[in-house]
Design an enzyme around this catalytic site. Sequence first.
Site, PDB file in Angstrom:
ATOM      1  N   LYS A   9     -23.939 -36.022  -0.370  1.00  0.00           N
ATOM      2  CA  LYS A   9     -23.665 -36.752  -1.614  1.00  0.00           C
ATOM      3  C   LYS A   9     -24.709 -36.456  -2.704  1.00  0.00           C
ATOM      4  O   LYS A   9     -25.786 -35.921  -2.415  1.00  0.00           O
ATOM      5  CB  LYS A   9     -23.605 -38.253  -1.298  1.00  0.00           C
ATOM      6  CG  LYS A   9     -22.428 -38.637  -0.375  1.00  0.00           C
ATOM      7  CD  LYS A   9     -22.358 -40.155  -0.177  1.00  0.00           C
ATOM      8  CE  LYS A   9     -21.169 -40.546   0.697  1.00  0.00           C
ATOM      9  NZ  LYS A   9     -21.066 -42.021   0.854  1.00  0.00           N
ATOM     10  N   TYR A  49     -11.406 -40.844  -2.485  1.00  0.00           N
ATOM     11  CA  TYR A  49     -11.715 -42.167  -1.919  1.00  0.00           C
ATOM     12  C   TYR A  49     -10.590 -43.182  -2.176  1.00  0.00           C
ATOM     13  O   TYR A  49     -10.840 -44.388  -2.152  1.00  0.00           O
ATOM     14  CB  TYR A  49     -13.038 -42.681  -2.481  1.00  0.00           C
ATOM     15  CG  TYR A  49     -14.263 -42.211  -1.713  1.00  0.00           C
ATOM     16  CD1 TYR A  49     -14.436 -42.515  -0.352  1.00  0.00           C
ATOM     17  CD2 TYR A  49     -15.267 -41.481  -2.339  1.00  0.00           C
ATOM     18  CE1 TYR A  49     -15.557 -42.099   0.350  1.00  0.00           C
ATOM     19  CE2 TYR A  49     -16.401 -41.053  -1.631  1.00  0.00           C
ATOM     20  CZ  TYR A  49     -16.532 -41.375  -0.287  1.00  0.00           C
ATOM     21  OH  TYR A  49     -17.652 -40.970   0.409  1.00  0.00           O
ATOM     22  N   PHE A  57     -16.397 -52.141  -4.599  1.00  0.00           N
ATOM     23  CA  PHE A  57     -17.368 -51.113  -4.978  1.00  0.00           C
ATOM     24  C   PHE A  57     -16.714 -49.784  -5.368  1.00  0.00           C
ATOM     25  O   PHE A  57     -17.409 -48.793  -5.596  1.00  0.00           O
ATOM     26  CB  PHE A  57     -18.371 -50.887  -3.841  1.00  0.00           C
ATOM     27  CG  PHE A  57     -17.742 -50.539  -2.516  1.00  0.00           C
ATOM     28  CD1 PHE A  57     -17.304 -49.252  -2.239  1.00  0.00           C
ATOM     29  CD2 PHE A  57     -17.564 -51.521  -1.537  1.00  0.00           C
ATOM     30  CE1 PHE A  57     -16.721 -48.924  -1.024  1.00  0.00           C
ATOM     31  CE2 PHE A  57     -16.973 -51.202  -0.320  1.00  0.00           C
ATOM     32  CZ  PHE A  57     -16.547 -49.903  -0.062  1.00  0.00           C
ATOM     33  N   ASN A 112     -25.846 -43.270  -0.021  1.00  0.00           N
ATOM     34  CA  ASN A 112     -26.257 -43.117   1.372  1.00  0.00           C
ATOM     35  C   ASN A 112     -26.157 -41.679   1.906  1.00  0.00           C
ATOM     36  O   ASN A 112     -25.955 -41.462   3.092  1.00  0.00           O
ATOM     37  CB  ASN A 112     -25.505 -44.116   2.253  1.00  0.00           C
ATOM     38  CG  ASN A 112     -24.011 -43.927   2.207  1.00  0.00           C
ATOM     39  OD1 ASN A 112     -23.514 -43.032   1.525  1.00  0.00           O
ATOM     40  ND2 ASN A 112     -23.280 -44.746   2.940  1.00  0.00           N
ATOM     41  N   HIS A 115     -21.236 -38.301   3.701  1.00  0.00           N
ATOM     42  CA  HIS A 115     -19.924 -38.836   4.096  1.00  0.00           C
ATOM     43  C   HIS A 115     -19.470 -38.079   5.332  1.00  0.00           C
ATOM     44  O   HIS A 115     -19.719 -36.878   5.446  1.00  0.00           O
ATOM     45  CB  HIS A 115     -18.889 -38.623   2.982  1.00  0.00           C
ATOM     46  CG  HIS A 115     -17.460 -38.765   3.465  1.00  0.00           C
ATOM     47  ND1 HIS A 115     -16.823 -39.967   3.524  1.00  0.00           N
ATOM     48  CD2 HIS A 115     -16.595 -37.845   3.972  1.00  0.00           C
ATOM     49  CE1 HIS A 115     -15.605 -39.781   4.044  1.00  0.00           C
ATOM     50  NE2 HIS A 115     -15.444 -38.498   4.314  1.00  0.00           N
ATOM     51  N   GLU A 126      -8.874 -34.751   4.851  1.00  0.00           N
ATOM     52  CA  GLU A 126     -10.068 -34.536   4.023  1.00  0.00           C
ATOM     53  C   GLU A 126     -10.496 -33.074   4.014  1.00  0.00           C
ATOM     54  O   GLU A 126     -10.963 -32.572   2.994  1.00  0.00           O
ATOM     55  CB  GLU A 126     -11.210 -35.433   4.514  1.00  0.00           C
ATOM     56  CG  GLU A 126     -10.932 -36.912   4.252  1.00  0.00           C
ATOM     57  CD  GLU A 126     -12.034 -37.831   4.741  1.00  0.00           C
ATOM     58  OE1 GLU A 126     -11.891 -39.056   4.563  1.00  0.00           O
ATOM     59  OE2 GLU A 126     -13.044 -37.351   5.298  1.00  0.00           O
TER      60      GLU A 126
END
Length: 137
Positions: A9, A49, A57, A112, A115, A126
């Site tokens: 990320k 997403y 969020f 974080n 993914h 994905e």
Amino acid sequence: TERTLSIIKPDATKRNLTGKINAKFEDAGLRIVAQKRLHLTKAQAGKFYEVHAERPFYDELCEFMASGPVVAQVLEGEGAIAKNREVMGATNPADAAAGTIRAEFAESVGENSVHGSDAAETAKEEISFFFSGLEIV
Ligand code: ATP
Ligand code: MG
């Protein structure tokens, strides 16, 4: 052998952690069989997403995922989906086990660092979001 989709990320690419994170995957026996660096638009992040669209969020997450470059990759190995999630650690770095990527590098539950797909079906979807079959070797 199994394949899973991983994303390094923007918080991690920004801090130049790509190599350190890849070393964690490789040390765990996961093989990087496809990899590319790209800068998602907010719309592309939103599409990726989509499953989280109703979560509070969601907007923040899409904004963050479009805030800088990411590295999308396909990891391959025995039980790759579960193994990758083990190497990543818990979503919230405060709960992540010692030695995991999120324990060592993540800044918050949102930013974080990585993914990873959560199941065989989502892994398949994905992977095809980012890669064609010819790009996976
Ligand atoms: P990922 O899907 O990114 O591998 P995950 O499966 O551990 O992570 P999910 O519950 O699928 O976690 O959430 C997707 C992503 O949304 C998280 O990785 C994180 O970046 C963000 N996120 C999750 N919970 C929160 C929260 N409470 N506040 C802000 N962002 C969050
Ligand atoms: Mg998830």
